[in-house]
Design a protein around this motif. Structure first.
Motif, PDB file in Angstrom:
ATOM      1  N   GLU A 111       1.281  -1.444  -0.547  1.00 50.64           N
ATOM      2  CA  GLU A 111      -0.013   0.584   0.368  1.00 50.64           C
ATOM      3  C   GLU A 111       0.752   0.993   0.223  1.00 50.64           C
ATOM      4  OE1 GLU A 111      -2.083   1.455   3.850  1.00 50.64           O
ATOM      5  OE2 GLU A 111      -4.105   0.454   3.064  1.00 50.64           O
ATOM      6  N   GLU A 112       0.793   1.862  -0.598  1.00 54.69           N
ATOM      7  CA  GLU A 112       1.454   3.296  -0.828  1.00 54.69           C
ATOM      8  C   GLU A 112       0.796   4.402  -0.347  1.00 54.69           C
ATOM      9  OE1 GLU A 112       3.518   6.185  -4.545  1.00 54.69           O
ATOM     10  OE2 GLU A 112       3.086   4.296  -4.970  1.00 54.69           O
ATOM     11  N   ASP A 113       1.445   5.643   0.590  1.00 52.23           N
ATOM     12  CA  ASP A 113       0.715   6.373   1.249  1.00 52.23           C
ATOM     13  C   ASP A 113       1.936   7.729   1.101  1.00 52.23           C
ATOM     14  OD1 ASP A 113      -1.077   8.123   2.539  1.00 52.23           O
ATOM     15  OD2 ASP A 113      -0.786   7.761   3.525  1.00 52.23           O
ATOM     16  N   ALA A 114       1.045   8.536   0.177  1.00 54.10           N
ATOM     17  CA  ALA A 114       1.863  10.394   0.921  1.00 54.10           C
ATOM     18  C   ALA A 114       3.740   9.748  -0.026  1.00 54.10           C
ATOM     19  CB  ALA A 114       1.725  10.791   1.983  1.00 54.10           C
ATOM     20  N   GLY A 115       3.793   8.561  -0.740  1.00 53.06           N
ATOM     21  CA  GLY A 115       4.643   8.499  -1.029  1.00 53.06           C
ATOM     22  C   GLY A 115       5.530   7.150  -0.475  1.00 53.06           C
ATOM     23  N   HIS A 116       5.050   6.927   0.318  1.00 53.19           N
ATOM     24  CA  HIS A 116       5.493   5.589   1.195  1.00 53.19           C
ATOM     25  C   HIS A 116       4.898   4.210   1.224  1.00 53.19           C
ATOM     26  CE1 HIS A 116       8.065   8.175   3.585  1.00 53.19           C
ATOM     27  NE2 HIS A 116       6.500   8.868   3.857  1.00 53.19           N
ATOM     28  N   ARG A 117       5.886   3.580   0.631  1.00 55.78           N
ATOM     29  CA  ARG A 117       5.174   1.579   0.596  1.00 55.78           C
ATOM     30  C   ARG A 117       5.242   1.081   1.991  1.00 55.78           C
ATOM     31  NH1 ARG A 117       7.311   0.041  -4.940  1.00 55.78           N
ATOM     32  NH2 ARG A 117       6.278   1.969  -6.311  1.00 55.78           N
ATOM     33  N   ARG A 118       4.211  -0.116   1.952  1.00 56.48           N
ATOM     34  CA  ARG A 118       4.461  -0.556   3.839  1.00 56.48           C
ATOM     35  C   ARG A 118       2.990  -1.492   3.199  1.00 56.48           C
ATOM     36  NH1 ARG A 118      -0.460   0.576   7.216  1.00 56.48           N
ATOM     37  NH2 ARG A 118      -1.597   2.237   5.856  1.00 56.48           N
ATOM     38  N   LEU A 119       3.672  -2.612   3.820  1.00 53.92           N
ATOM     39  CA  LEU A 119       2.814  -4.289   3.843  1.00 53.92           C
ATOM     40  C   LEU A 119       1.659  -3.833   5.210  1.00 53.92           C
ATOM     41  CD1 LEU A 119       5.650  -6.759   3.533  1.00 53.92           C
ATOM     42  CD2 LEU A 119       4.160  -6.206   1.529  1.00 53.92           C
ATOM     43  N   VAL A 120       0.640  -3.954   3.985  1.00 59.29           N
ATOM     44  CA  VAL A 120      -0.802  -3.916   4.696  1.00 59.29           C
ATOM     45  C   VAL A 120      -1.913  -5.483   4.454  1.00 59.29           C
ATOM     46  CG1 VAL A 120      -3.254  -3.607   4.890  1.00 59.29           C
ATOM     47  CG2 VAL A 120      -0.578  -1.922   3.772  1.00 59.29           C
ATOM     48  N   PHE A 121      -1.823  -6.002   5.541  1.00 52.66           N
ATOM     49  CA  PHE A 121      -2.275  -7.478   5.122  1.00 52.66           C
ATOM     50  C   PHE A 121      -3.892  -7.152   5.113  1.00 52.66           C
ATOM     51  CE2 PHE A 121      -4.943 -11.318   7.462  1.00 52.66           C
ATOM     52  CZ  PHE A 121      -4.317 -11.908   6.621  1.00 52.66           C
ATOM     53  N   VAL A 122      -4.625  -7.985   4.086  1.00 53.59           N
ATOM     54  CA  VAL A 122      -6.362  -7.942   3.635  1.00 53.59           C
ATOM     55  C   VAL A 122      -6.688  -9.073   4.245  1.00 53.59           C
ATOM     56  CG1 VAL A 122      -7.530  -7.569   1.795  1.00 53.59           C
ATOM     57  CG2 VAL A 122      -5.204  -5.892   1.912  1.00 53.59           C
ATOM     58  N   LYS A 123      -7.548  -9.314   5.310  1.00 51.22           N
ATOM     59  CA  LYS A 123      -8.374 -10.293   5.511  1.00 51.22           C
ATOM     60  C   LYS A 123      -9.097 -10.698   4.394  1.00 51.22           C
ATOM     61  CE  LYS A 123      -8.154  -8.750  10.270  1.00 51.22           C
ATOM     62  NZ  LYS A 123      -9.089  -8.423  12.062  1.00 51.22           N
ATOM     63  N   GLY A 124      -8.644 -12.148   4.496  1.00 53.06           N
ATOM     64  CA  GLY A 124      -9.817 -13.210   3.664  1.00 53.06           C
ATOM     65  C   GLY A 124     -11.136 -13.447   3.922  1.00 53.06           C
ATOM     66  N   PRO A 125     -11.913 -13.934   3.472  1.00 55.50           N
ATOM     67  CA  PRO A 125     -12.946 -13.951   3.980  1.00 55.50           C
ATOM     68  C   PRO A 125     -13.120 -15.126   4.796  1.00 55.50           C
ATOM     69  CG  PRO A 125     -12.762 -15.496   1.689  1.00 55.50           C
ATOM     70  CD  PRO A 125     -11.450 -14.322   2.260  1.00 55.50           C
ATOM     71  N   ILE A 126     -12.601 -15.871   5.571  1.00 58.43           N
ATOM     72  CA  ILE A 126     -12.339 -16.418   7.098  1.00 58.43           C
ATOM     73  C   ILE A 126     -12.500 -15.817   8.350  1.00 58.43           C
ATOM     74  CG2 ILE A 126      -9.707 -16.312   7.475  1.00 58.43           C
ATOM     75  CD1 ILE A 126      -9.546 -19.487   8.354  1.00 58.43           C
ATOM     76  N   PHE A 127     -12.091 -14.596   7.999  1.00 55.24           N
ATOM     77  CA  PHE A 127     -12.347 -13.479   9.357  1.00 55.24           C
ATOM     78  C   PHE A 127     -13.833 -13.583   9.252  1.00 55.24           C
ATOM     79  CE2 PHE A 127      -7.947 -12.924   8.824  1.00 55.24           C
ATOM     80  CZ  PHE A 127      -7.894 -13.128  10.069  1.00 55.24           C
ATOM     81  N   THR A 128     -14.721 -13.626   9.297  1.00 57.26           N
ATOM     82  CA  THR A 128     -16.571 -14.140  10.014  1.00 57.26           C
ATOM     83  C   THR A 128     -17.066 -14.295  10.828  1.00 57.26           C
ATOM     84  OG1 THR A 128     -18.652 -14.103   7.915  1.00 57.26           O
ATOM     85  CG2 THR A 128     -16.728 -15.699   7.608  1.00 57.26           C
ATOM     86  N   ASN A 129     -18.788 -14.629  10.656  1.00 55.93           N
ATOM     87  CA  ASN A 129     -18.668 -15.351  12.172  1.00 55.93           C
ATOM     88  C   ASN A 129     -19.293 -17.177  11.296  1.00 55.93           C
ATOM     89  OD1 ASN A 129     -20.310 -12.308  12.876  1.00 55.93           O
ATOM     90  ND2 ASN A 129     -18.847 -13.657  14.446  1.00 55.93           N
ATOM     91  N   ILE A 130     -20.002 -16.946  10.776  1.00 53.91           N
ATOM     92  CA  ILE A 130     -20.349 -18.176  10.646  1.00 53.91           C
ATOM     93  C   ILE A 130     -19.660 -18.530   8.588  1.00 53.91           C
ATOM     94  CG2 ILE A 130     -22.645 -19.718   8.786  1.00 53.91           C
ATOM     95  CD1 ILE A 130     -23.217 -18.866  11.553  1.00 53.91           C
ATOM     96  N   LEU A 131     -18.288 -18.963   8.301  1.00 60.67           N
ATOM     97  CA  LEU A 131     -18.186 -19.949   6.962  1.00 60.67           C
ATOM     98  C   LEU A 131     -19.089 -20.479   6.264  1.00 60.67           C
ATOM     99  CD1 LEU A 131     -16.017 -19.076   5.030  1.00 60.67           C
ATOM    100  CD2 LEU A 131     -14.294 -20.546   6.450  1.00 60.67           C
ATOM    101  N   LEU A 132     -18.806 -20.695   5.181  1.00 60.93           N
ATOM    102  CA  LEU A 132     -19.566 -21.715   4.878  1.00 60.93           C
ATOM    103  C   LEU A 132     -18.258 -22.320   3.446  1.00 60.93           C
ATOM    104  CD1 LEU A 132     -21.565 -23.623   3.304  1.00 60.93           C
ATOM    105  CD2 LEU A 132     -22.874 -21.725   2.397  1.00 60.93           C
TER     106      LEU A 132
END
Length: 349
Positions: A111-132
């Motif tokens: 993720e780039e913000d104001a010229g700075h790059r950093r790694l950001v964890f984007v949560k997948g669909p497992i982060f829920t209450n009920i996973l089918l």
């Protein structure tokens, strides 16, 4: 000692386990909530009463479920309906051969913000209450294993960082038992993390007539929301306070030990037909689910009947049969039926 004797003994333990008026009120709320849930589910799902009961027992216990049945038996619809009624966050993953672990748990992106790059964890669909996890056996074991940590420890570790899951958290997986092309057997470690393997059968003729009639006309399928996620968590806490007599716990453990080849509890046919028996999670799940079943059936103690009623769904996916059993067309359910007949409730001292 008879089952009624066990229940009389346990009555003395009831006050020690559920002496708080708030706890007793919560138990009453659980029973009322179960009836309301079943009523709402029946607006959408016809029949399958025993399946619905076991699914609710798993939810009230905090356990995961593997639901198996041929196509068209409303496996997916049942799970989606429960999630809708409870108003819990819901995610569905269609498991396919090209699904990757990052498609389930998430991944780090730049993720780039104001010229700075950093790694950001984007949560997948497992982060829920009920996973089918739909058709879970259609993805390779590498991707299936991405569920292991979340199912057991309610957390996900990615790039050395641990992310906690939301509460409550359930994995409700489906699979088709007859179409094996393009499928991958679930590893034993994966299977063992499911409290129940629930098998859906065909509806009766009258029930099928009702399904066909209701699904081929305009009908209001709006459901109410009698329970919340907070209610489910409260039910899970109060269920663990239910007492279980030592003799009932010993019976559950004795039953599980009898599934293991070369165990001194194993009948000869187990040694002939079984490669691997059930592990300790089976014993734990029998008692925990038995506590919930006891409460839902109006009792404050676990009875032998609870263990016997739940044994097929707890054990069928934890017993690995060998080629001798397959040659004789022996199924895990048949083996469990024999064990329920042969394993004594009491051992003479």
């Amino acid at each position: 000692m008879s089952e009624s004797d066990v229940q009389e003994i346990d009555q003395e333990q009831d006050l020690a386990g559920l002496e708080n008026e708030d706890d007793l009120a919560l138990v009453a709320r659980m029973r009322e909530g179960r009836e309301q849930l079943v009523e709402e589910i029946r607006k959408v799902i016809v029949g399958q009463d025993s399946v619905v009961e076991e699914l609710l027992i798993a939810l009230f216990s905090g356990g995961h479920c593997l639901v198996t049945g041929v196509p068209g038996l409303a496996k997916t619809l049942l799970i989606k309906t429960v999630a809708d009624i409870l108003q819990l966050n819901f995610s569905r993953i269609q498991f396919t051969p090209d699904l990757m672990p990052s498609d389930v748990v998430g991944a780090e992106i730049v993720e780039e913000d104001a010229g700075h790059r950093r790694l950001v964890f984007v949560k997948g669909p497992i982060f829920t209450n009920i996973l089918l996890a739909d058709e879970i056996n259609r993805t390779p074991p590498k991707t299936q294993s991405s569920l292991l940590e979340a199912m057991e420890e309610r957390q996900v570790t990615a790039a050395g960082v641990t992310h906690q899951m939301s509460d409550p958290f359930f994995v409700l997986a489906t699979q088709n038992p007859i179409e094996q092309d393009g499928t991958y057997p679930l590893p034993e470690a994966q299977l063992d993390r499911f409290m129940f393997k629930i098998e859906l059968g065909y509806l009766s003729e009258a029930e099928e007539v009702e399904v066909v009639s209701s699904t081929t006309r305009v009908i209001d399928r709006t459901v109410a929301h009698p329970l919340s996620g907070e209610d489910i968590l409260a039910f899970q806490r109060v269920a663990r306070q239910v007492p279980a007599a030592k003799s009932v716990v010993e019976y559950a453990v004795r039953l599980v030990h009898a599934t293991r080849p070369q165990s001194d509890r194993a009948p000869e046919y187990v040694n002939d037909w079984v490669s691997w028996g059930a592990g300790i999670r089976a014993s734990q799940n029998l008692i925990l689910a038995g506590k919930v079943r006891a409460l839902l059936h109006g009792r404050f103690n676990v009875a032998y009947s609870d263990i016997k009623a739940l044994a097929p769904s707890v054990l069928r996916h934890r017993i690995i049969l060998n080629f001798h059993a397959e040659a004789e067309r022996i199924t895990p359910d048949e083996l469990v039926r024999r064990l329920l007949n042969d394993v004594p409730q009491e051992i003479a001292s």
